[in-house]
Design an enzyme around this catalytic site. Structure first.
Site, PDB file in Angstrom:
ATOM      1  N   HIS A 138       0.891  -1.506  -0.235  1.00 38.04           N
ATOM      2  CA  HIS A 138      -0.279  -0.152  -0.169  1.00 38.04           C
ATOM      3  C   HIS A 138       0.989   1.084  -0.096  1.00 38.04           C
ATOM      4  O   HIS A 138       0.548   3.024  -0.545  1.00 38.04           O
ATOM      5  CB  HIS A 138      -0.809  -0.029   1.007  1.00 38.04           C
TER       6      HIS A 138
ATOM      7  N   LYS B 230      -8.557  14.100   3.510  1.00 36.48           N
ATOM      8  CA  LYS B 230      -7.529  12.732   3.730  1.00 36.48           C
ATOM      9  C   LYS B 230      -6.614  13.071   4.596  1.00 36.48           C
ATOM     10  O   LYS B 230      -6.929  14.502   5.139  1.00 36.48           O
ATOM     11  CB  LYS B 230      -6.882  13.113   2.281  1.00 36.48           C
ATOM     12  N   ARG B 231      -6.114  11.886   5.181  1.00 32.51           N
ATOM     13  CA  ARG B 231      -4.932  12.158   6.402  1.00 32.51           C
ATOM     14  C   ARG B 231      -3.778  13.214   6.063  1.00 32.51           C
ATOM     15  O   ARG B 231      -3.492  13.447   5.074  1.00 32.51           O
ATOM     16  CB  ARG B 231      -4.136  11.179   6.836  1.00 32.51           C
TER      17      ARG B 231
ATOM     18  N   LYS C 285       0.628  14.164   0.923  1.00 37.35           N
ATOM     19  CA  LYS C 285      -0.485  14.385   0.131  1.00 37.35           C
ATOM     20  C   LYS C 285      -0.444  15.961  -0.110  1.00 37.35           C
ATOM     21  O   LYS C 285      -1.850  16.285  -1.305  1.00 37.35           O
ATOM     22  CB  LYS C 285      -2.320  14.599   1.298  1.00 37.35           C
TER      23      LYS C 285
ATOM     24  N   THR D 173      -7.830   6.680  -2.275  1.00 39.82           N
ATOM     25  CA  THR D 173      -9.930   5.837  -2.767  1.00 39.82           C
ATOM     26  C   THR D 173     -10.320   6.979  -2.756  1.00 39.82           C
ATOM     27  O   THR D 173     -11.736   7.480  -3.449  1.00 39.82           O
ATOM     28  CB  THR D 173     -10.125   4.647  -2.403  1.00 39.82           C
TER      29      THR D 173
ATOM     30  N   LYS E  27     -14.147   8.756  -4.665  1.00 37.63           N
ATOM     31  CA  LYS E  27     -15.613   8.754  -4.137  1.00 37.63           C
ATOM     32  C   LYS E  27     -15.961  10.403  -4.905  1.00 37.63           C
ATOM     33  O   LYS E  27     -16.989  10.206  -5.038  1.00 37.63           O
ATOM     34  CB  LYS E  27     -15.263   8.924  -2.642  1.00 37.63           C
TER      35      LYS E  27
HETATM   36  C1  LIG Z   1     -11.632   7.254   1.420  1.00 36.63           C
HETATM   37  C2  LIG Z   1     -10.982   7.913   2.606  1.00 36.63           C
HETATM   38  C3  LIG Z   1      -9.857   8.215   2.645  1.00 36.63           C
HETATM   39  C4  LIG Z   1      -8.764   8.068   2.010  1.00 36.63           C
HETATM   40  O1  LIG Z   1      -9.286   8.886   1.186  1.00 36.63           O
HETATM   41  P1  LIG Z   1      -7.827   9.177   0.031  1.00 36.63           P
HETATM   42  O2  LIG Z   1      -7.796  10.478  -0.246  1.00 36.63           O
HETATM   43  O3  LIG Z   1      -7.915   7.880  -0.599  1.00 36.63           O
HETATM   44  O4  LIG Z   1      -6.502   8.952   0.974  1.00 36.63           O
HETATM   45  C5  LIG Z   1      -9.498   8.745   4.021  1.00 36.63           C
HETATM   46  N1  LIG Z   1     -10.401   8.883   4.806  1.00 36.63           N
HETATM   47  C6  LIG Z   1     -11.585   8.669   5.744  1.00 36.63           C
HETATM   48  C7  LIG Z   1     -12.961   9.183   6.003  1.00 36.63           C
HETATM   49  C8  LIG Z   1     -12.722   7.840   4.165  1.00 36.63           C
HETATM   50  O5  LIG Z   1     -13.749   7.962   3.905  1.00 36.63           O
END
Ligand SMILES: *Cc1c(COP(=O)(O)O)cnc(C)c1O
Length: 811
Positions: A365, A538-539, A544, A646, A650
């Site tokens: 990952h 995101k985190r 990022k 991911t 979304k």
């Molecule tokens: C989908 C999701 C992530 C992943 O987000 P990335 O932009 O791919 O890092 C992180 N936290 C939550 C709560 C999510 O639903």
């Protein structure tokens, strides 16, 4: 469930939300009242919102039970190959609504609740009970594709912390999510298993014994995982640590009550929190050792053929069992399986190794070196002496190495040599693995290396979180896309259809209005619902590049201040995400975002043309509200650093446009939707590599680009932190002198790209057309496609959309 629906609305919603038949509704009402009375032991006078939530959850859960038992019976009778997905992170999201969607009970429940309560009940609102989110995409798809699959992990008593923002800083609060019980889980004390730690090994002529160990018990809790309207219900089994007996009586008798309880606490810490070092390695072994016992017991006792006997021949294991290691956290499955096969089942080393490799597969990952697990040998020696010996014997090439005088076990290397398949999670990421971090292994065993581009479940990330959009789509192309997301391609036909464009734009506007209300309540900021909702959630992590977003915000702010009368495209910029508690820089990034917000949001010259909001406590439930309201999705990592992402998918599925780098799955999103329909900017992986060779010099950009210089000087000079001018000096020196992620190198192109975004947003129709191209190109990013590929190309299993027989619903 907020108000009674008109007949027209009801008809529209049936395909997506299920039929609210009278029989169904009556049944649900009766069962709801029965649970309120018998399960929760409450009457209407004293019942709280939570009681109503639990009564409804139990009512819906009842609909799962028959299907759950039938599915497991079916697996026992038919003995299909099973896949075990082992992960140390099963984070939680809403289970109730997910179950209602997958069982087509949503409308019936709404109607029943409306009749019983005459008022809405917070199912989609504040209350969320049992949850599973992260990785639940894969569990949902495995059940939907009819695979005999099990999710295995740890039942953390405290999940990931809740984030509070206090005076602009992140503060962590424990997430005591089990306080009120969890209606979705069932404890299975009868399947408790012992897990051993410490001790020493004895080498006898007839084999090796691991002796003088300390034992912790693993208590399983099962959660049902329903497939989408196919009557399949799989199991997620999470292990909780129990001390061997509640009180160690010897200690108790000599008056050592405190010691006895302390020791019990020590053992049970394993499933208490997510944390570091020795405890972490213990957690990793704990889940793997308990799970493997389960796997082997189930293999041995399954009915096979017409016989009901105990299977003894372990050579057949790879034909009946696939173990997928989600990241290196469950890597110990490899030496543990070897230990069981060699020391307990008395197989030869060669035979055991062949079985092990054919059974296991590993998903990587990340390529960030700091995230690759390498455990010191002496820690291993103490905690798992037999496993260390086994690792030493796996010497092809050795999965351990000497680093800085200390020998360490490299868990990724262990996973690669012990697996028959190794995959990355987006095409570009899988290519990078082969070319860089795992190059030597790739050259030795090229056939092992694969790609499985990530995906998300369209049930949670469209039908559940954005029913308005799901309905508008279903009106045009029917509702088969929910289980076959490639059908979204059919929407291409409607790109120039004014009615469809209008409907898509209208749903987005409704979602924005709803989210704006939430924001105003929560943040006491007046939101302009006609502004562009620009989200980066995101985190929080350097790679990022939330800092790049910050520089755009500051630049946009400075431009408005410079030319306040120009027609700027208004934006509400939202950034959200948690920083790891020990990651100082990430916490400073949060502080910078909140500081920028304090200045920008209170500047009367700016007004409602720019607002900056830090979304507190970003988690699955907040994502489900925020993402359907987004116009713009920020996916701006340095090329080569984001394995897949991911979140990007979304947003795409929910009708946001992406501004992003050619990184992770963004590359494939651009391929599917057409590169012109995303806002792609910045260095490609090749450019980044070339820059690494030549050397990255941030000062060059700082000196050359006046707006960049201005922004940095403002941060450095305390413009955003007037009470503490040097608050951000570490951030500034990071960006100027040791930025591994090259923020300044992409600044110029990013700002230009943002100008294009603003220009297009002024043309609502052209914007929405691009949105439609994006939605139409989303098919590939269904986790159903991902899982079907894992099944066929790694697990040797065939997915099926066939329905299982429905159980008798007589209760
Ligand atoms: C989908 C999701 C992530 C992943 O987000 P990335 O932009 O791919 O890092 C992180 N936290 C939550 C709560 C999510 O639903």
């Amino acid at each position: 469930m907020s108000r009674p629906l008109s007949d027209h609305e009801k008809r529209k919603q049936i395909s997506v939300r299920g039929l609210a038949g009278v029989e169904n509704v009556t049944d649900l009402k009766n069962n709801f009242n029965r649970h309120l009375h018998f399960t929760l032991v409450k009457d209407r006078n004293v019942a709280t919102k939570r009681d109503y939530y639990f009564a409804l959850a139990n009512t819906v859960r009842d609909h799962l039970i028959g299907r759950w038992i039938r599915t497991q019976q079916h697996y026992y009778e038919k003995d299909p190959k099973r896949v075990y997905y082992i992960s140390l992170e099963f984070y939680m999201g809403r289970a109730l609504q997910n179950t209602m969607v997958n069982l087509a009970l949503e409308n019936a429940c709404d109607e029943a609740m409306y009749q019983v309560m005459n008022t809405p009940i917070g199912v989609r609102g504040g209350l969320s009970g049992g949850k599973h989110g992260r990785l639940s995409c894969f569990l949902d798809s495995m059940a939907t594709l009819g695979l005999a699959a099990y999710g295995y992990g740890i039942r953390y008593e405290f999940g990931i912390f809740n984030q509070k923002i206090v005076s602009g800083w992140q503060v962590e609060e424990a997430d005591d999510w089990l306080r009120y019980g969890n209606p979705w889980e069932k404890a299975r004390p009868e399947y408790m298993r012992p897990v051993h730690f410490y001790g020493r090994t004895e080498h006898h002529p007839d084999g090796v014994k691991w002796v003088d160990t300390q034992v912790v018990l693993a208590l399983p809790y099962d959660t049902p995982v329903p497939g989408y309207r196919n009557n399949v219900v799989n199991t997620m089994r999470l292990w909780s640590a129990k001390a061997p007996c509640e009180f160690r009586l010897q200690d108790f008798n000599v008056g050592g009550y405190v010691e006895a309880v302390l020791d019990k606490n020590l053992a049970e810490n394993i499933s208490r929190v997510i944390m570091g070092k020795e405890l972490r390695l213990k957690q990793e072994y704990f889940v793997v050792a308990a799970t493997l016992q389960d796997i082997i017991r189930r293999y041995k006792t399954s009915k096979f053929g017409s016989m009901e006997a105990v299977r003894t021949d372990l050579d057949g294991l790879p034909n009946k069992v696939a173990i997928q290691l989600n990241d290196t956290h469950p890597a110990l499955a490899i030496p543990e399986l070897m230990r069981v096969l060699v020391d307990e089942e008395m197989l030869t080393w060669e035979n055991a190794w062949d079985i092990c490799v054919r059974t296991c597969a590993y998903t990587n990952h990340t390529v960030l070196p700091e995230a690759l697990e390498r455990w010191p040998i002496d820690l291993f020696q103490q905690l798992l002496p037999r496993h260390l010996e086994i690792i030493y014997e796996i010497n092809r090439p050795p999965p351990y190495s000497s680093e800085g005088g200390q020998k360490r076990v490299n868990m990724a290397h262990l996973c690669i040599v012990g697996s028959h398949a190794v995959n990355g999670v987006a095409r570009i990421h899988s290519d990078i693995l082969k070319a860089t971090v795992f190059k030597d292994f790739y050259e030795m065993d090229p056939y092992k290396f694969q790609n499985k581009t990530n995906g998300i479940t369209p049930r949670r990330w469209l039908v559940m979180c954005n029913p308005g959009l799901a309905e508008v789509i279903a009106e045009r192309i029917g509702d088969d896309f929910i289980r076959d997301l490639d059908q979204l391609k059919k929407l291409i036909k409607f790109v120039n259809d004014d009615a469809f464009i209008r409907d898509v734009a209208k749903v987005k506007q409704e979602n924005k209005m709803k989210f704006a209300v939430h924001l105003e309540e929560h943040y006491k900021v007046k939101i302009n619902p006609n502004s562009m909702f620009d989200l980066q959630v995101k985190r929080i992590h350097e790679y990022k590049r939330q800092l790049l977003n910050c520089l755009h915000i500051i630049t946009f702010y400075n431009r408005i201040k410079k030319e306040p009368n120009k027609h700027w495209t208004p934006r509400t910029i939202m950034i959200g995400g948690k920083a790891a508690p020990g990651y100082h820089t990430a916490k400073m990034i949060i502080r910078l975002i909140t500081a920028i917000g304090e200045i920008v949001n209170n500047d009367p010259v700016v007004g409602d043309r720019l607002k900056v909001i830090f979304l507190e406590n970003y988690r699955v439930t907040l994502a489900e509200k925020a993402i359907p309201a987004a116009d713009l999705s920020e996916q701006i990592s340095t090329a080569g650093t984001e394995a897949s992402g991911t979140g990007n998918m979304k947003f795409m599925l929910n009708g946001a446009l992406t501004i992003g780098t050619m990184d992770g799955a963004n590359v494939e999103m651009a391929e599917e939707a057409g590169e012109d329909n995303l806002f792609i900017f910045g260095m490609r992986v090749d450019d980044v590599e070339a820059m690494d060779r030549k050397g990255y010099n941030a000062l060059e950009y700082y000196n050359r680009i006046p707006e960049l210089k201005q922004a940095i000087d403002q941060i450095a000079g305390g413009f955003f932190s007037p009470k503490q001018p040097d608050l951000f000096k570490d951030i500034v020196s990071l960006l100027m002198y040791h930025d591994r992620f090259k923020v300044f190198a992409d600044y110029g192109d990013y700002i230009k790209c943002q100008e294009k975004v603003s220009a297009l947003y002024k043309n609502a129709k052209e914007w929405t057309k691009k949105v439609i191209y994006n939605i139409a190109g989303c098919g590939k990013f269904s986790s159903d496609r991902t899982i079907a590929q894992y099944a066929r190309e790694i697990w040797g299993m065939e997915p099926s959309l066939e329905k299982f027989p429905a159980p008798d619903e007589k209760r």
